[in-house]
Design a protein around this motif. Structure first.
Motif, PDB file in Angstrom:
ATOM      1  N   GLY A 119      39.182   6.766 -29.278  1.00 40.12           N
ATOM      2  CA  GLY A 119      40.072   7.795 -28.763  1.00 40.12           C
ATOM      3  C   GLY A 119      39.394   9.084 -28.358  1.00 40.12           C
ATOM      4  O   GLY A 119      40.066  10.100 -28.158  1.00 40.12           O
ATOM      5  N   LEU A 120      38.073   9.101 -28.205  1.00 41.24           N
ATOM      6  CA  LEU A 120      37.380  10.300 -27.753  1.00 41.24           C
ATOM      7  C   LEU A 120      37.543  10.479 -26.255  1.00 41.24           C
ATOM      8  O   LEU A 120      37.700   9.510 -25.509  1.00 41.24           O
ATOM      9  N   GLY A 121      37.466  11.743 -25.802  1.00 39.13           N
ATOM     10  CA  GLY A 121      37.496  12.005 -24.376  1.00 39.13           C
ATOM     11  C   GLY A 121      36.208  11.534 -23.728  1.00 39.13           C
ATOM     12  O   GLY A 121      35.205  11.265 -24.398  1.00 39.13           O
ATOM     13  N   TRP A 122      36.220  11.468 -22.396  1.00 40.04           N
ATOM     14  CA  TRP A 122      35.047  10.950 -21.690  1.00 40.04           C
ATOM     15  C   TRP A 122      33.811  11.809 -21.933  1.00 40.04           C
ATOM     16  O   TRP A 122      32.693  11.294 -21.970  1.00 40.04           O
ATOM     17  N   GLU A 123      33.988  13.109 -22.081  1.00 39.06           N
ATOM     18  CA  GLU A 123      32.829  13.986 -22.273  1.00 39.06           C
ATOM     19  C   GLU A 123      32.120  13.673 -23.594  1.00 39.06           C
ATOM     20  O   GLU A 123      30.912  13.455 -23.641  1.00 39.06           O
ATOM     21  N   SER A 124      32.877  13.651 -24.675  1.00 45.56           N
ATOM     22  CA  SER A 124      32.288  13.330 -25.983  1.00 45.56           C
ATOM     23  C   SER A 124      31.787  11.899 -26.025  1.00 45.56           C
ATOM     24  O   SER A 124      30.733  11.608 -26.611  1.00 45.56           O
ATOM     25  N   ALA A 125      32.536  10.974 -25.410  1.00 42.30           N
ATOM     26  CA  ALA A 125      32.144   9.564 -25.431  1.00 42.30           C
ATOM     27  C   ALA A 125      30.830   9.346 -24.698  1.00 42.30           C
ATOM     28  O   ALA A 125      29.980   8.558 -25.132  1.00 42.30           O
ATOM     29  N   ALA A 126      30.646  10.044 -23.579  1.00 38.70           N
ATOM     30  CA  ALA A 126      29.414   9.870 -22.807  1.00 38.70           C
ATOM     31  C   ALA A 126      28.206  10.381 -23.576  1.00 38.70           C
ATOM     32  O   ALA A 126      27.147   9.731 -23.610  1.00 38.70           O
ATOM     33  N   VAL A 127      28.341  11.544 -24.202  1.00 35.91           N
ATOM     34  CA  VAL A 127      27.216  12.111 -24.969  1.00 35.91           C
ATOM     35  C   VAL A 127      26.932  11.267 -26.207  1.00 35.91           C
ATOM     36  O   VAL A 127      25.784  10.887 -26.465  1.00 35.91           O
ATOM     37  N   PHE A 128      27.968  10.955 -26.975  1.00 33.56           N
ATOM     38  CA  PHE A 128      27.782  10.193 -28.212  1.00 33.56           C
ATOM     39  C   PHE A 128      27.344   8.764 -27.911  1.00 33.56           C
ATOM     40  O   PHE A 128      26.569   8.158 -28.660  1.00 33.56           O
ATOM     41  N   GLY A 129      27.818   8.181 -26.808  1.00 38.39           N
ATOM     42  CA  GLY A 129      27.400   6.826 -26.439  1.00 38.39           C
ATOM     43  C   GLY A 129      25.912   6.739 -26.187  1.00 38.39           C
ATOM     44  O   GLY A 129      25.270   5.736 -26.515  1.00 38.39           O
ATOM     45  N   GLY A 130      25.331   7.796 -25.600  1.00 39.26           N
ATOM     46  CA  GLY A 130      23.879   7.815 -25.414  1.00 39.26           C
ATOM     47  C   GLY A 130      23.138   7.830 -26.735  1.00 39.26           C
ATOM     48  O   GLY A 130      22.122   7.152 -26.908  1.00 39.26           O
ATOM     49  N   ILE A 131      23.654   8.599 -27.681  1.00 38.48           N
ATOM     50  CA  ILE A 131      22.999   8.675 -28.991  1.00 38.48           C
ATOM     51  C   ILE A 131      23.059   7.333 -29.715  1.00 38.48           C
ATOM     52  O   ILE A 131      22.151   6.980 -30.474  1.00 38.48           O
TER      53      ILE A 131
END
Length: 614
Positions: A119-131
């Motif tokens: 349920g994260l927004g795209w901004e948080s999901a994109a950054v956290f997905g990289g990590i």
């Protein structure tokens, strides 16, 4: 001391508490054979949000963020020091695929799971997905040692973990810079140019720093006692310089520096690497305690059922999909692909970088970024516990374990080595006999034992031999100095309690006694090579005798009064090798164990008579 005014700890007390809990958790995990990161997480949460004894923001203050950044940089530098290209044999294609294809696919699948499941927004999901690309080299290494995987799948997992550490951090940097552009209304072209320029600059600094250090060390430009301090100063300088141009690009710089030094062939490389390993243990412990203690119950309360479902999707769908796609149509066997796909423990780098970017996203006004740090802790806890308990069974199910029981390396071919090797093989303990003289290996080969012709300390042995399934070394050659060298060198890898050598011929006087830091533990009743050789020529043999309630220690000594005890294999447990005692008394033997001993020729008849009486 605790301040009675505000309940805060002094910085000195806070650092002492972090160090004690971090190292204590690692030691307790070693004793209990549990994943250390889980105990560190529990310790940090206990003293932080649960009891409120330690609050890093309150007790340490503004120093916490730069301390964690520097600690992560040193951890990645030590990871780079392990990347010697010779050790990549057989896994090169798989590692390239996991980095070039697996990392972007992992980023995509993780980001999709974060958005649609967590349920994260795209901004948080994109950054956290990289990590989430990062799989944790400090976590995977102890898991691999415990599981005793075969060489290729072990190398795949280890290389993926180390190489993808900076890749994951840089993926997060890229996504974060895009978020900054969106919120700051800067041009996309300018942001991309700044990103590429920063990465290129960081790579140049890393190469230049590694090359410069290697040249200085090779040419004697730095004295031995200053090599580690100079190394520390150089990596911190490189990290700070690259980070000043682009935040977190310093991680790439220090990793490249470590890789360059690891492949420079420095004579003092081992000392440098061991010191860095020790420093990394302290830093991993400290960082994890700090991050866990810095959590609060309100932050953890934002986690709901969607977080649990996300962890399941990440482990069972997102990572396997990325890995299996990346390794498709390669020479990596299907069983190894499955093992790698379902093994992805996350570690301290994930938590550290996630916490860092989570705070920065919150500062930019991304509200749901506050869930990034708690989600990181949940992912680390779940993956470490799951893989810590399932990696070994999964490897056995797929037939990818090196061996079921720890093997023994016998350094030095001789009649005694062959006889001992045969006895151990009959007890289902793998044996490898090595010697620099091929003629001395003839009897071992004729007996069907696995042999290696060459120096056990050579690069050929280090990169060509699969020694993962061996956990003990016995230096049994006729050369006392070589035995001491082997035991001293390999003790740091196998542990000093698992490295043995024969008693030296000349060590009774102070002129010949070695320092306690040299050599290994004594074996075979304290006999020398010459004494053992004479015994074997006189007809002595290696025997294995099972002790029982009816045939106990007393009956054993009556049957074999002159036997030299070498070791025992309990019904449940690992091989135990005996060290001679100062009072020449026998060690305590275990009922039900198979006793390995060197028996004289007349013991055959005595044993038969004793068995008849029993």
């Amino acid at each position: 001391m605790v301040s009675p005014a505000d309940g805060a700890l002094s910085p000195v007390t806070a650092f002492a508490l972090v160090g004690a809990l971090g190292v204590g958790s690692q030691w307790l995990a070693w004793k209990l054979r549990l994943p250390a990161i889980v105990l560190m997480l529990l310790a940090g949460l206990l003293i932080g949000p649960v009891l409120g004894v330690f609050d890093p923001a309150r007790d340490i203050g503004d120093l916490m963020a730069p301390m964690i950044s520097i600690a992560v940089a040193i951890i990645l530098f030590e990871g780079g020091l392990t990347l010697n290209f010779h050790s990549l044999a057989g896994a090169a294609e798989g590692v390239r695929r996991l980095v070039v294809l697996g990392a972007p696919l992992g980023w995509l699948t993780s980001a999709l799971a974060l958005h649609f499941v967590a349920g994260l927004g795209w901004e948080s999901a994109a950054v956290f997905g990289g990590i989430l690309i990062v799989t944790g080299p400090t976590v995977i290494a102890p898991l691999l040692r415990t599981a005793r995987l075969q060489k290729r799948p072990s190398a795949l997992l280890q290389w993926e973990a180390i190489v993808n550490d900076p890749v994951g951090a840089l993926a997060a940097v890229l996504a974060f810079e895009v978020v900054v552009v969106v919120h700051a209304d800067a041009s996309a072209a300018f942001a991309i140019w700044e990103l590429l320029r920063g990465i290129a600059f960081a790579a140049v600094i890393g190469v230049a720093g590694g090359w410069g250090l290697a040249r200085a060390f090779e040419r004697g430009g730095v004295p031995e006692y200053m090599k580690v301090p100079v190394l520390f100063a150089a990596l911190l300088a490189g990290f700070a310089l690259a980070d000043a141009l682009l935040h977190e690009s310093g991680l790439l710089t220090v990793t490249i520096m470590g890789i360059w030094i690891a492949n420079a062939g420095l004579p003092s490389y081992e000392e440098i690497r061991r010191f860095k390993e020790h420093a990394t243990i302290l830093l991993v412990s400290g960082v994890f305690i700090l991050l866990a203690a810095g959590m609060n119950l309100d932050t953890l309360s934002v986690l709901d059922w969607r977080a649990a479902v996300f962890v399941v999707v990440l482990i069972l769908i997102a990572r396997p999909l990325a890995v299996l796609t990346a390794l498709a149509f390669t020479k990596v066997p299907k069983r190894e692909r499955l093992l790698v796909a379902f093994t992805g423990p996350r570690g301290v780098v994930l938590v550290a970088v996630a916490g860092l970017f989570g705070e920065r996203l919150v500062t930019l006004g991304v509200e749901d970024a506050g869930r990034v740090a708690p989600l990181a802790f949940v992912i680390v806890s779940a993956t470490v516990v799951l893989h810590g308990f399932t990696l070994a069974p999964l490897a056995r199910l797929l037939g990818l374990t090196a061996t079921g029981r720890g093997g023994v390396v016998l350094v030095g071919g001789s009649s005694f080595s062959t006889a001992l090797g045969e006895a151990l093989e009959k007890l289902e303990i793998p044996v490898l006999v090595t010697d620099t003289n091929i003629i001395r290996l003839r009897s071992a080969r004729n007996a069907g034992l696995k042999t290696f012709y060459g120096d056990i300390l050579s690069e050929s042995a280090e990169y060509g031999l699969d020694l993962i399934g061996y956990d003990r070394v016995l230096a049994l050659s006729e050369n006392d100095a070589y035995n001491t060298l082997v035991a001293t060198d390999l003790a740091t890898e196998y542990g000093r309690t698992r490295v043995f050598q024969l008693r030296r011929e000349a060590q009774e006087t102070r002129r010949h006694t070695l320092r306690t830091t040299l050599g290994g533990r004594r074996l075979a009743g304290g006999l020398t090579f010459g004494a053992l050789n004479r015994c074997m020529h006189q007809g002595w043999r290696i025997r294995t005798t099972r002790l029982s309630e009816e045939f106990g220690y007393r009956a054993f000594r009556e049957a074999f009064p002159d036997s030299v005890l070498i070791g025992e294999l309990p019904e449940r447990g690992d091989l135990r090798l005996f060290e001679p005692r100062e009072d020449d008394s026998d060690p305590k033997l275990t009922t039900g164990a198979q006793v390995i001993h060197l028996a004289p020729p007349e013991a055959e008849a005595d044993a038969a008579a004793a068995s008849a009486r029993a």
